[in-house]
Design a protein around this motif. Structure first.
Motif, PDB file in Angstrom:
ATOM      1  N   GLU A  78       0.875  -2.469  -8.085  1.00  0.00           N
ATOM      2  CA  GLU A  78       2.267  -2.902  -8.237  1.00  0.00           C
ATOM      3  C   GLU A  78       2.955  -2.270  -9.439  1.00  0.00           C
ATOM      4  OE1 GLU A  78       1.974  -7.131  -8.198  1.00  0.00           O
ATOM      5  OE2 GLU A  78       2.195  -7.270  -6.001  1.00  0.00           O
ATOM      6  N   GLN A  79       2.182  -1.866 -10.433  1.00  0.00           N
ATOM      7  CA  GLN A  79       2.761  -1.225 -11.615  1.00  0.00           C
ATOM      8  C   GLN A  79       3.087   0.251 -11.394  1.00  0.00           C
ATOM      9  OE1 GLN A  79      -0.317  -0.272 -14.761  1.00  0.00           O
ATOM     10  NE2 GLN A  79      -1.563  -1.641 -13.487  1.00  0.00           N
ATOM     11  N   ALA A  80       2.599   0.813 -10.280  1.00  0.00           N
ATOM     12  CA  ALA A  80       2.762   2.261 -10.091  1.00  0.00           C
ATOM     13  C   ALA A  80       3.377   2.659  -8.761  1.00  0.00           C
ATOM     14  CB  ALA A  80       1.394   2.952 -10.222  1.00  0.00           C
ATOM     15  N   SER A  81       3.478   1.727  -7.817  1.00  0.00           N
ATOM     16  CA  SER A  81       3.937   2.094  -6.482  1.00  0.00           C
ATOM     17  C   SER A  81       4.914   1.068  -5.940  1.00  0.00           C
ATOM     18  CB  SER A  81       2.737   2.212  -5.527  1.00  0.00           C
ATOM     19  OG  SER A  81       3.163   2.398  -4.192  1.00  0.00           O
ATOM     20  N   GLU A  82       5.953   1.569  -5.267  1.00  0.00           N
ATOM     21  CA  GLU A  82       6.908   0.681  -4.608  1.00  0.00           C
ATOM     22  C   GLU A  82       6.367   0.165  -3.280  1.00  0.00           C
ATOM     23  OE1 GLU A  82      10.526   2.829  -4.236  1.00  0.00           O
ATOM     24  OE2 GLU A  82      10.941   2.857  -6.395  1.00  0.00           O
ATOM     25  N   SER A  83       5.259   0.712  -2.845  1.00  0.00           N
ATOM     26  CA  SER A  83       4.628   0.278  -1.586  1.00  0.00           C
ATOM     27  C   SER A  83       3.176  -0.090  -1.865  1.00  0.00           C
ATOM     28  CB  SER A  83       4.719   1.381  -0.535  1.00  0.00           C
ATOM     29  OG  SER A  83       4.154   2.594  -1.029  1.00  0.00           O
ATOM     30  N   ALA A  84       2.982  -0.960  -2.850  1.00  0.00           N
ATOM     31  CA  ALA A  84       1.627  -1.276  -3.318  1.00  0.00           C
ATOM     32  C   ALA A  84       0.736  -1.809  -2.202  1.00  0.00           C
ATOM     33  CB  ALA A  84       1.702  -2.274  -4.470  1.00  0.00           C
ATOM     34  N   ARG A  85       1.236  -2.754  -1.421  1.00  0.00           N
ATOM     35  CA  ARG A  85       0.421  -3.339  -0.359  1.00  0.00           C
ATOM     36  C   ARG A  85       0.055  -2.302   0.695  1.00  0.00           C
ATOM     37  NH1 ARG A  85      -2.832  -7.807   0.837  1.00  0.00           N
ATOM     38  NH2 ARG A  85      -3.022  -7.905   3.111  1.00  0.00           N
ATOM     39  N   LEU A  86       1.025  -1.506   1.105  1.00  0.00           N
ATOM     40  CA  LEU A  86       0.758  -0.471   2.096  1.00  0.00           C
ATOM     41  C   LEU A  86      -0.267   0.523   1.571  1.00  0.00           C
ATOM     42  CD1 LEU A  86       1.342   1.046   4.732  1.00  0.00           C
ATOM     43  CD2 LEU A  86       3.288   2.123   3.581  1.00  0.00           C
ATOM     44  N   ASP A  87      -0.096   0.975   0.320  1.00  0.00           N
ATOM     45  CA  ASP A  87      -1.047   1.916  -0.266  1.00  0.00           C
ATOM     46  C   ASP A  87      -2.452   1.326  -0.285  1.00  0.00           C
ATOM     47  OD1 ASP A  87       1.220   3.374  -0.706  1.00  0.00           O
ATOM     48  OD2 ASP A  87       1.074   3.409  -2.888  1.00  0.00           O
ATOM     49  N   ALA A  88      -2.559   0.058  -0.698  1.00  0.00           N
ATOM     50  CA  ALA A  88      -3.863  -0.597  -0.777  1.00  0.00           C
ATOM     51  C   ALA A  88      -4.507  -0.673   0.603  1.00  0.00           C
ATOM     52  CB  ALA A  88      -3.705  -1.991  -1.372  1.00  0.00           C
ATOM     53  N   GLU A  89      -3.724  -0.981   1.610  1.00  0.00           N
ATOM     54  CA  GLU A  89      -4.260  -1.078   2.966  1.00  0.00           C
ATOM     55  C   GLU A  89      -4.696   0.282   3.506  1.00  0.00           C
ATOM     56  OE1 GLU A  89      -1.119  -2.907   5.120  1.00  0.00           O
ATOM     57  OE2 GLU A  89      -1.703  -4.953   4.584  1.00  0.00           O
ATOM     58  N   LEU A  90      -3.878   1.312   3.275  1.00  0.00           N
ATOM     59  CA  LEU A  90      -4.226   2.644   3.770  1.00  0.00           C
ATOM     60  C   LEU A  90      -5.516   3.154   3.135  1.00  0.00           C
ATOM     61  CD1 LEU A  90      -0.692   4.303   3.825  1.00  0.00           C
ATOM     62  CD2 LEU A  90      -2.082   3.659   5.805  1.00  0.00           C
ATOM     63  N   LEU A  91      -5.671   2.913   1.842  1.00  0.00           N
ATOM     64  CA  LEU A  91      -6.862   3.392   1.149  1.00  0.00           C
ATOM     65  C   LEU A  91      -8.118   2.652   1.614  1.00  0.00           C
ATOM     66  CD1 LEU A  91      -5.451   3.800  -2.469  1.00  0.00           C
ATOM     67  CD2 LEU A  91      -5.965   5.607  -0.825  1.00  0.00           C
ATOM     68  N   LEU A  92      -8.031   1.332   1.740  1.00  0.00           N
ATOM     69  CA  LEU A  92      -9.207   0.587   2.166  1.00  0.00           C
ATOM     70  C   LEU A  92      -9.508   0.844   3.653  1.00  0.00           C
ATOM     71  CD1 LEU A  92     -11.420  -1.331   1.346  1.00  0.00           C
ATOM     72  CD2 LEU A  92      -9.920  -3.261   1.914  1.00  0.00           C
ATOM     73  N   GLY A  93      -8.466   0.952   4.462  1.00  0.00           N
ATOM     74  CA  GLY A  93      -8.680   1.235   5.875  1.00  0.00           C
ATOM     75  C   GLY A  93      -9.370   2.564   6.090  1.00  0.00           C
ATOM     76  N   ARG A  94      -8.932   3.570   5.339  1.00  0.00           N
ATOM     77  CA  ARG A  94      -9.570   4.881   5.454  1.00  0.00           C
ATOM     78  C   ARG A  94     -11.022   4.823   5.014  1.00  0.00           C
ATOM     79  NH1 ARG A  94      -8.754   9.437   8.433  1.00  0.00           N
ATOM     80  NH2 ARG A  94      -9.451  11.294   7.336  1.00  0.00           N
ATOM     81  N   LEU A  95     -11.290   4.095   3.944  1.00  0.00           N
ATOM     82  CA  LEU A  95     -12.642   4.001   3.400  1.00  0.00           C
ATOM     83  C   LEU A  95     -13.583   3.282   4.370  1.00  0.00           C
ATOM     84  CD1 LEU A  95     -14.272   4.665   0.800  1.00  0.00           C
ATOM     85  CD2 LEU A  95     -13.724   2.357   0.012  1.00  0.00           C
ATOM     86  N   LEU A  96     -13.082   2.237   5.015  1.00  0.00           N
ATOM     87  CA  LEU A  96     -13.907   1.448   5.931  1.00  0.00           C
ATOM     88  C   LEU A  96     -13.844   1.938   7.371  1.00  0.00           C
ATOM     89  CD1 LEU A  96     -13.149  -2.163   4.609  1.00  0.00           C
ATOM     90  CD2 LEU A  96     -15.035  -0.632   3.988  1.00  0.00           C
ATOM     91  N   GLY A  97     -12.919   2.875   7.634  1.00  0.00           N
ATOM     92  CA  GLY A  97     -12.812   3.410   8.984  1.00  0.00           C
ATOM     93  C   GLY A  97     -12.179   2.459   9.973  1.00  0.00           C
ATOM     94  N   VAL A  98     -11.226   1.633   9.501  1.00  0.00           N
ATOM     95  CA  VAL A  98     -10.541   0.699  10.390  1.00  0.00           C
ATOM     96  C   VAL A  98      -9.035   0.802  10.173  1.00  0.00           C
ATOM     97  CG1 VAL A  98     -12.472  -0.908  10.435  1.00  0.00           C
ATOM     98  CG2 VAL A  98     -10.669  -1.215   8.734  1.00  0.00           C
ATOM     99  N   SER A  99      -8.267   0.329  11.146  1.00  0.00           N
ATOM    100  CA  SER A  99      -6.813   0.352  11.052  1.00  0.00           C
ATOM    101  C   SER A  99      -6.328  -0.757  10.138  1.00  0.00           C
ATOM    102  CB  SER A  99      -6.193   0.164  12.431  1.00  0.00           C
ATOM    103  OG  SER A  99      -6.490  -1.136  12.926  1.00  0.00           O
ATOM    104  N   ARG A 100      -5.031  -0.728   9.818  1.00  0.00           N
ATOM    105  CA  ARG A 100      -4.463  -1.809   9.009  1.00  0.00           C
ATOM    106  C   ARG A 100      -4.590  -3.148   9.738  1.00  0.00           C
ATOM    107  NH1 ARG A 100       1.402  -0.269   7.917  1.00  0.00           N
ATOM    108  NH2 ARG A 100       1.357  -2.143   6.599  1.00  0.00           N
TER     109      ARG A 100
END
Length: 285
Positions: A17-39
């Motif tokens: 939240e301190q660095a991105s205007e789309s903090a939740r989306l960024d967090a989901e994209l990164l974890l989804g990619r890491l775990l191999g699942v969709s949002r």
């Protein structure tokens, strides 16, 4: 201590939240990619535990995002024109507003007959690939001055089953010295060298962002050379900064183009200026 998917997403979002205007989306994209699942898959697995090693990998990705790395570089992929494109620090991350160039190109090209299109500064190949996907009978030539960028673009085209695009290494129209096209399209670098916005784009290739002091250098070079490489009443389409529309229209007018207009993007910002070659302006390549 083992964390669940929901807990990791919460901590990642709070950190970003301190660095991105789309903090939740960024967090989901990164974890989804890491775990191999969709949002959507993340939401369905919210209560599932995440192995300690994967959780640590995720925290490292969050730290890199906080250091300014684009999400697309961290996941290795960015969607453009509903097509998944591999990206790397060798290329600019494709932006949604650049899809306007594709829309206008498709509207400008003759319907029902093959055409020839030149994409200047292709980067990841986004524009050329989108056009080849929509117009498989057209001849598409894509140019970039960076060998590393062309390698990324070629790989994207191959993965998407579009082997017919011609890739050329060179600076703008010097890469096609004696050829003409029905349409030339380009998203060149257009950020002025002193623009503070460059600080937030430090992770992306400077060559693809800024051409020099005014930001108009690449645009001017393309407009100047384009009449020698357009067939008949061919079109030139250029993406530019939101405050550069008047300057680009002036460049086209001075070079003898007609039917000049600037089109707003979905954010109502002047984004693309296009013009049609006046038959009296056509020159020998």
């Amino acid at each position: 201590m083992t964390c669940t998917v929901t807990e990791l997403l919460r901590s990642g979002t709070e950190a970003l939240e301190q660095a991105s205007e789309s903090a939740r989306l960024d967090a989901e994209l990164l974890l989804g990619r890491l775990l191999g699942v969709s949002r959507a898959g993340l939401a369905a697995r919210g209560d599932e535990p995440v192995a300690a090693g994967r959780a640590q990998d995720y925290r490292r990705l969050i730290e890199r995002r906080l250091d300014g790395a684009p999400v697309a570089y961290l996941t290795g992929v960015r969607e453009f024109w509903s097509l998944p494109l591999a990206v790397s620090p060798a290329v600019l991350v494709p932006r949604p507003e650049t899809e306007l160039l594709v829309e206008l190109a498709l509207a400008t090209l003759p319907a029902g007959q093959p055409a020839s299109v030149l994409d200047l500064g292709t980067g990841s190949g986004a524009i050329a690939i989108a056009l080849a996907h929509e117009r498989p009978r057209d001849r598409i030539v894509a140019v970039d001055v960076s060998p590393a960028a062309l390698e990324v673009a070629r790989g994207n085209a191959e993965r998407l089953g579009l082997p017919g695009i011609e890739w050329r290494l060179g600076s703008w129209l010097e890469a096609v010295p004696s050829e003409r096209f029905d349409l030339i399209v380009s998203n060149p670098p257009y950020v002025a060298a002193a623009d503070p916005a460059l600080a937030s784009l430090a992770a992306e290739p400077r060559l693809a962002l800024s051409p020099g002091p005014s930001g108009l250098e690449a645009l001017a070079a393309i407009v100047d050379a384009a009449p020698r490489h357009l067939a008949g009443a061919g079109w030139l389409l250029l993406e530019h900064g939101e405050r550069q529309g008047a300057d680009v229209r002036g460049l086209l007018e001075r070079r003898g183009f007609a039917s000049i207009r600037t089109q707003d993007d979905l954010s109502a910002k002047p984004r693309v200026t296009l013009g049609r070659l006046n038959s009296h302006s056509k020159e020998t390549p």
